[in-house]
Design a protein around this motif. Structure first.
Motif, PDB file in Angstrom:
ATOM      1  N   HIS A 138       5.150  -6.412   8.770  1.00 35.06           N
ATOM      2  CA  HIS A 138       4.666  -5.203   8.108  1.00 35.06           C
ATOM      3  C   HIS A 138       5.502  -4.025   8.589  1.00 35.06           C
ATOM      4  O   HIS A 138       5.689  -3.839   9.792  1.00 35.06           O
ATOM      5  CB  HIS A 138       3.188  -4.978   8.451  1.00 35.06           C
ATOM      6  N   HIS A 173       3.680   0.987   2.811  1.00 36.74           N
ATOM      7  CA  HIS A 173       3.436  -0.174   3.664  1.00 36.74           C
ATOM      8  C   HIS A 173       4.136  -1.325   2.947  1.00 36.74           C
ATOM      9  O   HIS A 173       3.790  -1.655   1.804  1.00 36.74           O
ATOM     10  CB  HIS A 173       1.942  -0.451   3.786  1.00 36.74           C
ATOM     11  N   TYR A 220       6.544   0.325   7.793  1.00 30.25           N
ATOM     12  CA  TYR A 220       6.070   1.589   7.219  1.00 30.25           C
ATOM     13  C   TYR A 220       7.313   2.428   6.966  1.00 30.25           C
ATOM     14  O   TYR A 220       7.987   2.843   7.901  1.00 30.25           O
ATOM     15  CB  TYR A 220       5.117   2.263   8.208  1.00 30.25           C
ATOM     16  N   ASP A 248       0.856  -1.183   0.000  1.00 36.54           N
ATOM     17  CA  ASP A 248       0.000   0.000   0.000  1.00 36.54           C
ATOM     18  C   ASP A 248       0.896   1.238   0.000  1.00 36.54           C
ATOM     19  O   ASP A 248       2.066   1.170   0.382  1.00 36.54           O
ATOM     20  CB  ASP A 248      -0.914   0.005   1.222  1.00 36.54           C
TER      21      ASP A 248
END
Length: 105
Positions: free
Chosen positions: A65, A53, A67, A25
């Motif tokens: 995950h 992401h 960021y 994302d």
């Protein structure tokens, strides 16, 4: 309009640590809670650039995950990584889903 350097389903590498990941994302700018002063996201120029992401693998092969700012990533030129086939499979699956026709009701 802010243009992102990487796309969903693209494989990338963490520029400093070298970890392979897959973009899942994109945020046009930093969108999490207000960062602490010592965090990278505290930099206004980086906050207003795209953030990604990204799914990466930890040392045990478990999906993690993350960021990350665009400045922390570099493009990956190879499509196959025998040392991390799950990242190749994830990238291929995401790209396939993006190309699949959508059914209408």
């Amino acid at each position: 309009m802010i243009a992102s350097k990487f796309g969903i389903g693209q494989q990338v590498r963490h520029s400093l640590l070298g970890y392979l990941g897959v973009v899942v994302d994109i945020d046009p700018e930093y969108s999490l809670d207000e960062p602490a002063e010592d965090e990278l996201a505290d930099n206004d120029a980086l906050r207003s650039a795209p953030w990604y992401h990204v799914v990466m693998e930890d040392d045990d092969g478990q999906a993690v995950h993350t960021y990350l700012a665009e400045a922390q990533l570099s493009g990956e030129s190879q499509d196959e990584h025998p040392e991390q086939p799950s990242m190749d499979e994830l990238a291929a699956s995401i790209r396939q889903q993006l190309q699949a026709p959508r059914l209408r009701n």
